[in-house]
Write a protein that holds these residues in place. Structure first.
Motif, PDB file in Angstrom:
ATOM      1  N   PHE A 140      -5.559 -13.345 -19.359  1.00 36.25           N
ATOM      2  CA  PHE A 140      -6.582 -14.021 -18.596  1.00 36.25           C
ATOM      3  C   PHE A 140      -6.984 -15.524 -19.189  1.00 36.25           C
ATOM      4  N   ALA A 141      -6.535 -15.938 -20.188  1.00 34.58           N
ATOM      5  CA  ALA A 141      -6.455 -17.386 -20.537  1.00 34.58           C
ATOM      6  C   ALA A 141      -5.774 -18.336 -19.751  1.00 34.58           C
ATOM      7  N   LEU A 142      -4.679 -17.671 -18.849  1.00 37.79           N
ATOM      8  CA  LEU A 142      -3.877 -18.457 -17.895  1.00 37.79           C
ATOM      9  C   LEU A 142      -4.773 -19.006 -16.792  1.00 37.79           C
ATOM     10  N   GLU A 143      -5.847 -18.089 -16.404  1.00 33.50           N
ATOM     11  CA  GLU A 143      -6.365 -18.334 -15.201  1.00 33.50           C
ATOM     12  C   GLU A 143      -6.599 -19.638 -14.850  1.00 33.50           C
ATOM     13  N   GLN A 144      -6.580 -20.418 -13.735  1.00 30.39           N
ATOM     14  CA  GLN A 144      -6.794 -21.824 -13.359  1.00 30.39           C
ATOM     15  C   GLN A 144      -8.308 -21.741 -12.646  1.00 30.39           C
ATOM     16  N   TYR A 145      -8.717 -20.731 -12.109  1.00 30.19           N
ATOM     17  CA  TYR A 145     -10.045 -20.519 -11.428  1.00 30.19           C
ATOM     18  C   TYR A 145     -10.406 -19.061 -11.511  1.00 30.19           C
ATOM     19  N   GLU A 146     -12.012 -18.998 -11.508  1.00 31.21           N
ATOM     20  CA  GLU A 146     -12.518 -17.631 -11.532  1.00 31.21           C
ATOM     21  C   GLU A 146     -12.048 -16.671 -10.207  1.00 31.21           C
ATOM     22  N   GLY A 147     -11.571 -15.500 -10.637  1.00 26.92           N
ATOM     23  CA  GLY A 147     -11.379 -14.682  -9.437  1.00 26.92           C
ATOM     24  C   GLY A 147      -9.634 -14.855  -9.305  1.00 26.92           C
ATOM     25  N   GLN A 148      -9.070 -15.429  -9.994  1.00 24.64           N
ATOM     26  CA  GLN A 148      -7.591 -15.726  -9.708  1.00 24.64           C
ATOM     27  C   GLN A 148      -6.882 -14.430  -9.959  1.00 24.64           C
ATOM     28  N   ILE A 149      -7.487 -13.726 -11.098  1.00 22.39           N
ATOM     29  CA  ILE A 149      -6.572 -12.674 -11.570  1.00 22.39           C
ATOM     30  C   ILE A 149      -7.354 -11.144 -10.918  1.00 22.39           C
ATOM     31  N   PHE A 150      -6.431 -10.116 -10.419  1.00 27.86           N
ATOM     32  CA  PHE A 150      -7.249  -8.977 -10.019  1.00 27.86           C
ATOM     33  C   PHE A 150      -6.468  -7.800 -10.719  1.00 27.86           C
ATOM     34  N   THR A 151      -6.874  -6.846 -11.298  1.00 27.17           N
ATOM     35  CA  THR A 151      -6.290  -5.912 -11.957  1.00 27.17           C
ATOM     36  C   THR A 151      -7.145  -4.503 -11.813  1.00 27.17           C
ATOM     37  N   CYS A 152      -6.549  -3.253 -11.662  1.00 25.66           N
ATOM     38  CA  CYS A 152      -7.235  -2.232 -11.586  1.00 25.66           C
ATOM     39  C   CYS A 152      -6.326  -0.939 -11.630  1.00 25.66           C
ATOM     40  N   SER A 153      -6.986   0.130 -12.023  1.00 31.76           N
ATOM     41  CA  SER A 153      -6.440   1.360 -11.525  1.00 31.76           C
ATOM     42  C   SER A 153      -7.190   1.794 -10.322  1.00 31.76           C
ATOM     43  N   ALA A 154      -6.315   1.951  -9.272  1.00 35.10           N
ATOM     44  CA  ALA A 154      -6.645   2.278  -7.813  1.00 35.10           C
ATOM     45  C   ALA A 154      -7.820   3.484  -7.917  1.00 35.10           C
ATOM     46  N   LEU A 155      -7.735   4.320  -8.967  1.00 35.60           N
ATOM     47  CA  LEU A 155      -8.717   5.336  -8.872  1.00 35.60           C
ATOM     48  C   LEU A 155      -9.947   5.035  -9.252  1.00 35.60           C
ATOM     49  N   HIS A 156     -10.212   3.724  -9.631  1.00 35.18           N
ATOM     50  CA  HIS A 156     -11.940   3.209  -9.744  1.00 35.18           C
ATOM     51  C   HIS A 156     -12.209   3.248  -8.268  1.00 35.18           C
ATOM     52  N   TYR A 157     -11.371   3.038  -7.286  1.00 40.60           N
ATOM     53  CA  TYR A 157     -11.976   3.225  -6.043  1.00 40.60           C
ATOM     54  C   TYR A 157     -11.825   4.530  -5.163  1.00 40.60           C
ATOM     55  N   ALA A 158     -11.430   5.504  -5.894  1.00 41.00           N
ATOM     56  CA  ALA A 158     -11.276   6.896  -5.546  1.00 41.00           C
ATOM     57  C   ALA A 158     -12.550   7.392  -4.774  1.00 41.00           C
ATOM     58  N   LYS A 159     -12.418   7.734  -3.574  1.00 46.72           N
ATOM     59  CA  LYS A 159     -13.731   8.461  -2.956  1.00 46.72           C
ATOM     60  C   LYS A 159     -14.170   9.868  -3.881  1.00 46.72           C
ATOM     61  N   GLU A 160     -13.255  10.519  -4.256  1.00 47.63           N
ATOM     62  CA  GLU A 160     -13.594  11.676  -4.930  1.00 47.63           C
ATOM     63  C   GLU A 160     -14.172  11.273  -6.468  1.00 47.63           C
ATOM     64  N   PHE A 161     -13.964  10.077  -6.799  1.00 41.71           N
ATOM     65  CA  PHE A 161     -14.729   9.796  -8.106  1.00 41.71           C
ATOM     66  C   PHE A 161     -15.844   8.912  -7.778  1.00 41.71           C
ATOM     67  N   SER A 162     -16.446   8.800  -6.515  1.00 44.88           N
ATOM     68  CA  SER A 162     -17.792   7.980  -6.498  1.00 44.88           C
ATOM     69  C   SER A 162     -18.941   9.009  -6.107  1.00 44.88           C
ATOM     70  N   ILE A 163     -19.447   9.119  -7.249  1.00 43.16           N
ATOM     71  CA  ILE A 163     -20.717  10.210  -7.243  1.00 43.16           C
ATOM     72  C   ILE A 163     -21.983   9.319  -7.275  1.00 43.16           C
ATOM     73  N   SER A 164     -22.861   9.911  -6.359  1.00 37.92           N
ATOM     74  CA  SER A 164     -23.952   9.492  -5.866  1.00 37.92           C
ATOM     75  C   SER A 164     -25.228   9.477  -7.144  1.00 37.92           C
ATOM     76  N   GLN A 165     -26.186   8.975  -7.054  1.00 37.28           N
ATOM     77  CA  GLN A 165     -27.292   8.905  -7.931  1.00 37.28           C
ATOM     78  C   GLN A 165     -27.868  10.177  -7.933  1.00 37.28           C
ATOM     79  N   ALA A 166     -28.183  10.734  -6.728  1.00 37.74           N
ATOM     80  CA  ALA A 166     -28.819  11.882  -6.337  1.00 37.74           C
ATOM     81  C   ALA A 166     -28.026  13.265  -7.124  1.00 37.74           C
ATOM     82  N   GLU A 167     -26.497  13.042  -7.019  1.00 39.91           N
ATOM     83  CA  GLU A 167     -25.627  14.124  -7.572  1.00 39.91           C
ATOM     84  C   GLU A 167     -25.998  14.109  -9.142  1.00 39.91           C
ATOM     85  N   LEU A 168     -26.012  12.782  -9.625  1.00 38.22           N
ATOM     86  CA  LEU A 168     -26.157  12.776 -11.275  1.00 38.22           C
ATOM     87  C   LEU A 168     -27.367  13.269 -11.559  1.00 38.22           C
ATOM     88  N   GLU A 169     -28.409  13.151 -10.820  1.00 37.32           N
ATOM     89  CA  GLU A 169     -29.829  13.500 -11.033  1.00 37.32           C
ATOM     90  C   GLU A 169     -29.903  14.977 -11.006  1.00 37.32           C
TER      91      GLU A 169
END
Length: 296
Positions: free
Chosen positions: A138-167
């Protein structure tokens, strides 16, 4: 920025992302994809309709892998026009980089020249397996937002749970998640969506780890009282699964749609480049890596 020219870097053991990620942008040759050494990739690609289901704002135009024959196969299969002899040869020819290798020990070495050249870069999961190395990148970054990283499962629709479901299941008391394969490379696939799902739970009060053969079990007790358990099962074949236990009930979430998750992650990277999305939350990434490091 209009049609973004992307440079693809691969390949690492057991990781077919250069095939799948390139296809998500470029489409693919239906005959050649049958020779792909990762059988799951032609399986989930075949369920999509191209070019309709491709990402429209970018194209993979350049490719490097450490093996010329593999590079030629990926390029022919996913319509990549240029193969380079050295990955740094992409500098000046592309607008952004996809570092599609999960051998995280090489991430700093490979990403450094691109970041210093000012190119946006998507670094495959995990960014690193310890906080010190992640901060070094991260210290190499020349500007904010230059580096992106994630597990694609961060965006999995199966792991997108609504507030209603949590309640419906009530205040969370315990969360259990499991993934196959090794802790170092694959635990991120369950840690990241769980940490996103549970939101703010305060500090990690206690972290315990146990191992048995290839199995790794890490339990995190949070300041709020919530307990989360993350298990990597080694060579035991199982779906990626998260179970939520609340005061009023429980819910099981099972990951299924790989294409959707990959496409959403790649689209987010493109949207950050085009300033349609906010830059990566580094604090969130470091929280994930902190748990990975404690489990090693």
């Amino acid at each position: 920025m209009g049609n973004i020219k992307l440079g693809m870097i691969g390949i690492s053991e057991g990781n077919g992302h250069p095939y799948s990620w390139s296809a998500i942008f470029n489409g693919y040759n239906r005959s050649l994809i049958k020779e792909c050494p990762f059988p799951s990739i032609p399986n989930y690609l075949s369920k999509q309709k191209f070019p309709k289901d491709a990402i429209k704002e970018g194209q993979v135009t350049h490719l490097w892998t450490q093996d010329k024959k593999i590079s030629q196969n990926i390029a022919q299969t996913t319509y990549i026009e240029n193969i380079v002899e050295n990955y740094v040869d992409m500098i000046g020819k592309v607008d952004a980089i996809l570092l599609a290798r999960d051998d995280f020990k090489l991430h700093y070495k490979i990403c450094k020249p691109f970041i210093e050249a000012g190119l946006p870069i998507y670094i495959d999961k995990p960014l690193a397996n310890n906080i010190k190395e992640a901060k070094k990148i991260f210290a190499l970054e020349q500007y904010e937002g230059q580096i992106f990283t994630c597990s694609a499962l961060h965006y999995a629709k199966e792991f997108s749970i609504s507030q209603a479901e949590l309640e419906k299941i009530g205040p969370l008391q315990y969360v259990d998640a499991c993934v196959m394969n090794s802790w170092g490379k694959y635990a991120v696939h369950i840690i990241e969506p769980v940490v996103k799902m549970i939101g703010s739970q305060g500090q990690q009060i206690e972290v315990t780890k146990s191992t048995a053969g290839q199995k790794n079990i890490v339990t995190v007790c949070w300041e709020s009282g919530l307990q989360t358990t993350f298990t990597s099962l080694g060579n035991i074949d199982c779906p990626i699964k998260i179970r939520l236990f609340g005061e009023e009930g429980c819910k099981e979430l099972v990951f299924k749609d790989t294409y959707y998750a990959f496409k959403k992650a790649l689209q987010t990277f493109v949207d950050i480049i085009q300033k349609k999305e906010k830059p990566l939350n580094k604090h969130f990434v470091l929280k994930i890596i902190e748990i990975i490091e404690k489990g090693i």
